[in-house]
Motif scaffolding. Structure first.
Motif, PDB file in Angstrom:
ATOM      1  N   PRO A  95       0.918  -1.517   0.125  1.00 43.81           N
ATOM      2  CA  PRO A  95       0.160  -0.073  -0.011  1.00 43.81           C
ATOM      3  C   PRO A  95       0.786   1.379   0.069  1.00 43.81           C
ATOM      4  CG  PRO A  95      -0.478  -1.216   2.175  1.00 43.81           C
ATOM      5  CD  PRO A  95       0.614  -2.118   1.103  1.00 43.81           C
ATOM      6  N   TYR A 110       0.726   3.899   1.845  1.00 44.26           N
ATOM      7  CA  TYR A 110       1.147   4.410   3.090  1.00 44.26           C
ATOM      8  C   TYR A 110       2.401   3.720   3.506  1.00 44.26           C
ATOM      9  CZ  TYR A 110      -0.312   0.666   6.208  1.00 44.26           C
ATOM     10  OH  TYR A 110      -0.592  -0.559   6.830  1.00 44.26           O
ATOM     11  N   ARG A 111       2.576   2.349   3.366  1.00 43.00           N
ATOM     12  CA  ARG A 111       3.854   1.770   3.694  1.00 43.00           C
ATOM     13  C   ARG A 111       4.975   2.157   2.942  1.00 43.00           C
ATOM     14  NH1 ARG A 111       2.658  -4.683   5.267  1.00 43.00           N
ATOM     15  NH2 ARG A 111       0.828  -4.099   6.530  1.00 43.00           N
ATOM     16  N   ARG A 117      -0.778   5.688   8.504  1.00 43.95           N
ATOM     17  CA  ARG A 117      -1.621   6.060   7.737  1.00 43.95           C
ATOM     18  C   ARG A 117      -2.029   7.342   7.461  1.00 43.95           C
ATOM     19  NH1 ARG A 117      -3.959   1.184   9.904  1.00 43.95           N
ATOM     20  NH2 ARG A 117      -3.582  -0.343   8.338  1.00 43.95           N
ATOM     21  N   ASN A 118      -2.235   7.981   8.740  1.00 43.82           N
ATOM     22  CA  ASN A 118      -2.564   9.685   8.711  1.00 43.82           C
ATOM     23  C   ASN A 118      -1.835  10.386   8.244  1.00 43.82           C
ATOM     24  OD1 ASN A 118      -4.950   8.709  10.195  1.00 43.82           O
ATOM     25  ND2 ASN A 118      -4.314   8.904  12.218  1.00 43.82           N
ATOM     26  N   ALA A 171      -1.306   9.886   4.477  1.00 43.78           N
ATOM     27  CA  ALA A 171      -2.630  10.643   4.043  1.00 43.78           C
ATOM     28  C   ALA A 171      -2.225  11.985   4.075  1.00 43.78           C
ATOM     29  CB  ALA A 171      -3.653  10.488   4.826  1.00 43.78           C
ATOM     30  N   PRO A 189      -5.187   8.082  -7.653  1.00 40.02           N
ATOM     31  CA  PRO A 189      -6.550   8.547  -6.894  1.00 40.02           C
ATOM     32  C   PRO A 189      -5.987   8.551  -5.437  1.00 40.02           C
ATOM     33  CG  PRO A 189      -6.405   6.056  -7.708  1.00 40.02           C
ATOM     34  CD  PRO A 189      -5.499   7.109  -8.612  1.00 40.02           C
ATOM     35  N   THR A 190      -6.915   8.963  -4.512  1.00 40.16           N
ATOM     36  CA  THR A 190      -6.446   9.046  -3.053  1.00 40.16           C
ATOM     37  C   THR A 190      -6.716   7.632  -2.495  1.00 40.16           C
ATOM     38  OG1 THR A 190      -8.774   9.476  -2.737  1.00 40.16           O
ATOM     39  CG2 THR A 190      -7.477  11.449  -2.837  1.00 40.16           C
ATOM     40  N   GLY A 191      -6.250   7.495  -1.248  1.00 38.71           N
ATOM     41  CA  GLY A 191      -6.505   6.358  -0.599  1.00 38.71           C
ATOM     42  C   GLY A 191      -5.354   5.801  -0.426  1.00 38.71           C
ATOM     43  N   VAL A 192      -4.651   5.759   0.919  1.00 39.19           N
ATOM     44  CA  VAL A 192      -3.342   5.393   1.242  1.00 39.19           C
ATOM     45  C   VAL A 192      -3.244   3.731   1.390  1.00 39.19           C
ATOM     46  CG1 VAL A 192      -2.444   7.329   2.313  1.00 39.19           C
ATOM     47  CG2 VAL A 192      -3.764   5.678   3.462  1.00 39.19           C
ATOM     48  N   GLU A 193      -4.327   2.934   1.492  1.00 39.92           N
ATOM     49  CA  GLU A 193      -4.506   1.694   1.131  1.00 39.92           C
ATOM     50  C   GLU A 193      -4.314   1.136  -0.183  1.00 39.92           C
ATOM     51  OE1 GLU A 193      -4.409  -0.335   3.891  1.00 39.92           O
ATOM     52  OE2 GLU A 193      -5.211   0.778   5.412  1.00 39.92           O
ATOM     53  N   ARG A 194      -4.405   1.826  -1.119  1.00 41.24           N
ATOM     54  CA  ARG A 194      -4.278   1.312  -2.419  1.00 41.24           C
ATOM     55  C   ARG A 194      -2.813   0.775  -2.638  1.00 41.24           C
ATOM     56  NH1 ARG A 194      -6.850   2.448  -7.023  1.00 41.24           N
ATOM     57  NH2 ARG A 194      -8.470   3.615  -5.854  1.00 41.24           N
ATOM     58  N   ALA A 195      -2.542  -0.051  -3.194  1.00 36.90           N
ATOM     59  CA  ALA A 195      -1.397  -0.709  -3.957  1.00 36.90           C
ATOM     60  C   ALA A 195      -0.899   0.214  -4.655  1.00 36.90           C
ATOM     61  CB  ALA A 195      -1.522  -2.078  -4.524  1.00 36.90           C
TER      62      ALA A 195
END
Lengths: 364, 495
Positions: B345, B347-348, B370-371, B374, B384-390
């Motif tokens: 993801p 964020y990582r 994550r915060n 983000a 696109p937004t979203g820090v969980e996205r690969a």
């Protein structure tokens, strides 16, 4: 637009596969990759790795239990039998958990069985046992752990700093460690005379064998280490893309070496458990443990190429194998048939894993 | 030779694409990342199956169920990552999959002769068919791929960004080969991000956007560049480069000082200093040593002589950790292989260099990660937004922003950028430029390397020209132009 969840873990295997149903939903724009749907909720937080895969493992284990129930009835469902399964699982389980780290970090270790043998022999030599009798059996435990750590360190240094292929370095260790075990023991079985060790690790706490408790503690500790610490995150990074990890400031060599030391220590623990279970140390201990451990890790869902690992999956992989052995034994089927069944399970698990991976993959 | 006509009305993921290529022309395919270029050429090469639409080949409708079928029809594709086997020879690679055989054995001499003939036809008679491909340069491999295409009697060759790995001289030679092939009646579909190249080599243009054809069959000569950009981005870009900020006070102490830095066989006696807020650009050809210099400053390579100082303190050589601790950040040239954990993801990827900060009593604070991630993706407008996205689901430009976010999260005083806009489409480029400018305005010292001289001159305050592992010129960016840099680069060690 993205399903951002606090506890969600990426790769909701099952759901993503269901939702996608094809390469890309027609509504998706080429420029905007689809948002893989994610599992949320506390359960997902517990399952690192693909939830769909884990579900498959649970179903496989339940299926095996069902077969056990049908074919062996009460003899299978007995509490003592359950404990027998877990006791069997604990030795190989501890090794498999350690192996999960090495494989996640992009390596492999073929020498685990030999290290277990060497540690079991070294801990039961006359000298060690005498010293243990004088002081405490903890000396024997320490010896086993140190031998394991030492072998792991040699593996790790050869691989990380000597730039040897993990396959080759640990193959050499496999030969050398078992040979050394034969030299030390003169190929004789060394009985554990220091009863304290057998009494402690062979005993029970609240009806649960200490072996099983040790395995549970190791697995829990490993889960935390892999999923909740910087060390675990770095392991994933080192296995997933070593160059990127290095350029992000991670000491990849040192980290790799530490992974092998960790696995060596796990082998030391396994040797102690094995000593308690068999009350003897011998150079023939741990035969084919490397294959069983690697198989358990792989069917558990850890990527053999590194970068993704799951302790929960590994534990299930171990349980599936030991339950299978138990069911076969209860039905008086020989070990050869067991081996064939294990082979089939490995193939099935990996094929399934690839299909899930292909469906989750984005392709572009 | 009959006219070659191909059409794709309506393809899934490709939302109705039309493309017509005639024999002997160089047809350029343009579009931003994700516009559908890759999918389109994969359909053309038989790797993907269209769900609707037809492909007409030499007047007849054909189906291309697999790459072999496409090759059989004479459609060959040269992908960006060349699909050559390094351990085999040139001749073996050319005939891979359709080996010359006699009585079941490979006819090596035969293959060598015909391979030599193909190389000759491509204007590279000096290449030996017996040479191992792994020892060839990127340009050489390119030629082998083209020879392989010709060995299939290709009538249409699709080239996916062939110039990405070549330097300017090699590109010039490649263009010669392409023109030669076109003159022989072979149709070429040429994909590139570099508009100036298309102007040079292309006959006609097709522009894709969001899986649709926005324009097709445009004559290159009649279409001005701004028009092409407008078609690709849907908006007009007048100022590609952001305005320069105030020039840093020359009296300010430099934050990064490099002196006498040398690495045997790579570069010699490199010295420069960068002040806070200043952007220094290294211009030079591929192989001039520019990337190696950056990597050595960062400690990813060990210098054989010379020093790197940050705020006056000398860094130990060859230690990435020490460079990072001193406040250096580095965005490497190969984003995918050197910077990102592609399947992990966002964020990582951002927190990777700052994990210690998120450790509380030994445990990682994933929510904190994550915060923080983000916050930075929002500031950099990662879409696109979203820090969980690969991270591999993002476009090149957004991936680059993720790498930048990694260093912004960590906080750095010096940022080393190697080819910050490689694989980034035109629209996103100007965003990256603005971003780099903003970072400098915040007081970060930036050192950037780019193959595109225009980019270095447009963005940097000061330009260092690197040639043959030496700095041959050092001066303010507004006192030098593209020709000046090129002249210096060509002169080489004369200066």
């Amino acid at each position: 637009m993205s399903a951002q969840t606090k506890t969600g873990v990426p790769e909701g295997g099952g759901e993503a596969a269901k939702n996608a149903g094809g390469m890309a939903a027609p509504a998706d724009r080429a420029g905007e990759p689809r948002d893989g749907s994610r599992r949320s909720g506390p359960l997902a937080g517990l399952m690192s790795g693909s939830a769909g895969h884990l579900l498959g493992l649970v179903i496989a284990l339940l299926l095996l239990c069902l077969i056990g129930l049908v074919t062996a009835g009460d003899r299978f469902a007995d509490f003592d039998n359950m404990m027998t399964i877990l006791r069997l699982a604990s030795v190989i389980g501890v090794i498999s958990v350690g192996m999960t780290f090495v494989i996640t970090g992009g390596g492999i270790d073929l020498s685990v069985g030999a290290i277990v043998a060497l540690a079991s022999v070294w801990a039961t030599t006359l000298a060690t046992q005498t010293m243990g009798a004088d002081i405490h059996w903890i000396v024997m435990v320490t010896t086993a752990l140190l031998v394991g750590a030492g072998c792991g360190l040699v593996n790790g240094v050869l691989i990380a700093y000597g730039k040897m292929a993990p396959f080759i370095a640990t193959l050499a260790m496999l030969a050398a460690a078992r040979g050394l075990a034969e030299i030390i023991s003169d190929k004789k079985t060394q009985v554990v005379t220091e009863r304290g060790l057998v009494d402690f690790f062979g005993g029970e706490v609240l009806g649960i064998p200490v072996l099983v408790i040790v395995f549970a503690l190791v697995a829990a500790g490993a889960w935390v280490l892999l999923n909740r610490t910087a060390f675990g995150r770095r392991t994933l990074a080192v296995g997933g893309n070593p160059e990127a990890a290095r350029l992000a400031g991670i000491n990849v060599k040192r980290h790799t070496a530490i992974l092998y030391v960790l696995l060596g220590v796990a082998c030391g623990i396994a040797a102690v458990l094995l000593l308690a279970r068999t009350t003897a140390g011998t150079s023939t201990h741990g035969g084919l443990y490397e294959l069983e451990a690697i198989a358990a890790v792989v069917i558990g869902g850890t990527l053999l190429s590194g970068g993704r690992g799951t302790i929960v999956g590994t534990v299930f992989g171990v349980l599936i194998f030991t339950t299978l052995t138990n069911v076969f034994t209860l039905n008086n089927l020989d070990t050869s048939t067991q081996a064939v069944a294990k082979g089939a399970i490995i193939v099935a698990a990996v094929l399934l894993q690839q299909r899930v991976a292909a469906r989750n993959g984005t392709g572009g | 030779m009959r006219g070659i006509v191909k059409q794709f009305p309506g393809v899934r993921a490709l939302d109705g694409i039309d493309l017509e290529v005639t024999a002997g022309e160089v047809h350029c395919l343009l579009g931003q990342n994700g516009a559908g270029k890759s999918t389109l050429i994969k359909t053309l090469s038989g790797a993907h199956q269209p769900d609707a639409g037809q492909i007409h080949w030499q007047g007849e409708e054909v189906r291309l169920p697999n790459p072999q079928a496409a090759l059989h029809h004479g459609i060959a594709t040269i992908y960006q990552e060349l699909d050559l086997v390094d351990g085999l020879t040139v001749a073996e690679n050319i005939y891979l999959g359709h080996e010359r055989t006699r009585w079941g054995l490979t006819a090596r001499a035969d293959a060598a002769t015909s391979a030599a003939a193909l190389l000759h036809r491509l204007g590279h008679p000096e290449m030996s068919p017996a040479k191992e491909v792994g020892r060839l340069s990127a340009a050489g491999k390119q030629i082998v791929s083209m020879a392989r295409a010709l060995s299939h009697d290709a009538r249409l060759i699709v080239m996916d960004e062939p110039s990405a790995v070549l330097d300017q001289e090699e590109v010039g030679r490649l263009f010669g080969v392409i023109r030669e092939l076109a003159a022989q009646g072979i149709a070429i579909v040429y994909i590139s991000h570099r508009l100036e190249e298309i102007r040079e080599i292309g006959d006609r243009i097709t522009v894709l956007k969001d899986g649709r054809t926005v324009a097709t069959g445009l004559d290159v000569a009649d279409t001005p560049t701004p028009d092409i950009i407008r078609l690709m981005t849907g908006r007009s870009i007048d100022y590609v480069f952001p305005e320069r900020g105030a020039v840093p006070d020359p009296a300010t102490a430099p934050v990064l000082e490099v002196s006498g830095l040398t690495r045997r066989k790579e570069f010699t006696d490199i010295s420069f200093a960068v002040r806070p807020g200043e952007i220094v650009g290294l211009a030079g050809l591929v192989g001039s040593g520019r990337s190696e210099i950056l990597e050595t400053v960062y400690g990813a390579r060990r210098a054989s002589a010379g020093t790197v100082r940050v705020e006056g303190r000398e860094l130990p050589p060859g230690r990435v950790g020490a460079a990072m601790a001193a406040g250096i950040g580095f965005c490497p040239e190969e984003r995918k292989s050197q910077a990102l954990l592609l399947h992990d993801p966002v964020y990582r990827n951002i927190s990777l260099a700052s994990l210690a900060r998120f450790t509380r009593r030994g445990f990682l604070d994933a929510d904190g990660e994550r915060n923080a991630a983000a916050e930075h993706t929002r500031a950099l407008d990662v879409r696109p937004t979203g820090v969980e996205r690969a991270v591999n689901t993002l476009s090149g430009g957004n991936q680059q922003k993720v790498v930048l976010a990694r260093w912004l999260l960590r906080g750095c005083k010096v940022l080393l950028l190697d080819e910050p806009t490689r694989g980034v489409d035109v629209g996103a480029r100007s965003e990256i430029y603005t971003l780099i400018r903003d970072l400098a305005a915040q007081g970060i010292a930036v050192v950037m390397v780019s193959s595109e001289i225009e980019e270095v001159i447009g963005l940097a305050d000061r330009v260092l020209v690197v040639s043959d592992g030496r700095i041959v010129s050092d001066g303010p960016a507004d006192e030098i132009d593209e020709h000046g840099v090129l002249d210096l680069v060509m002169e080489g060690d004369v200066a």
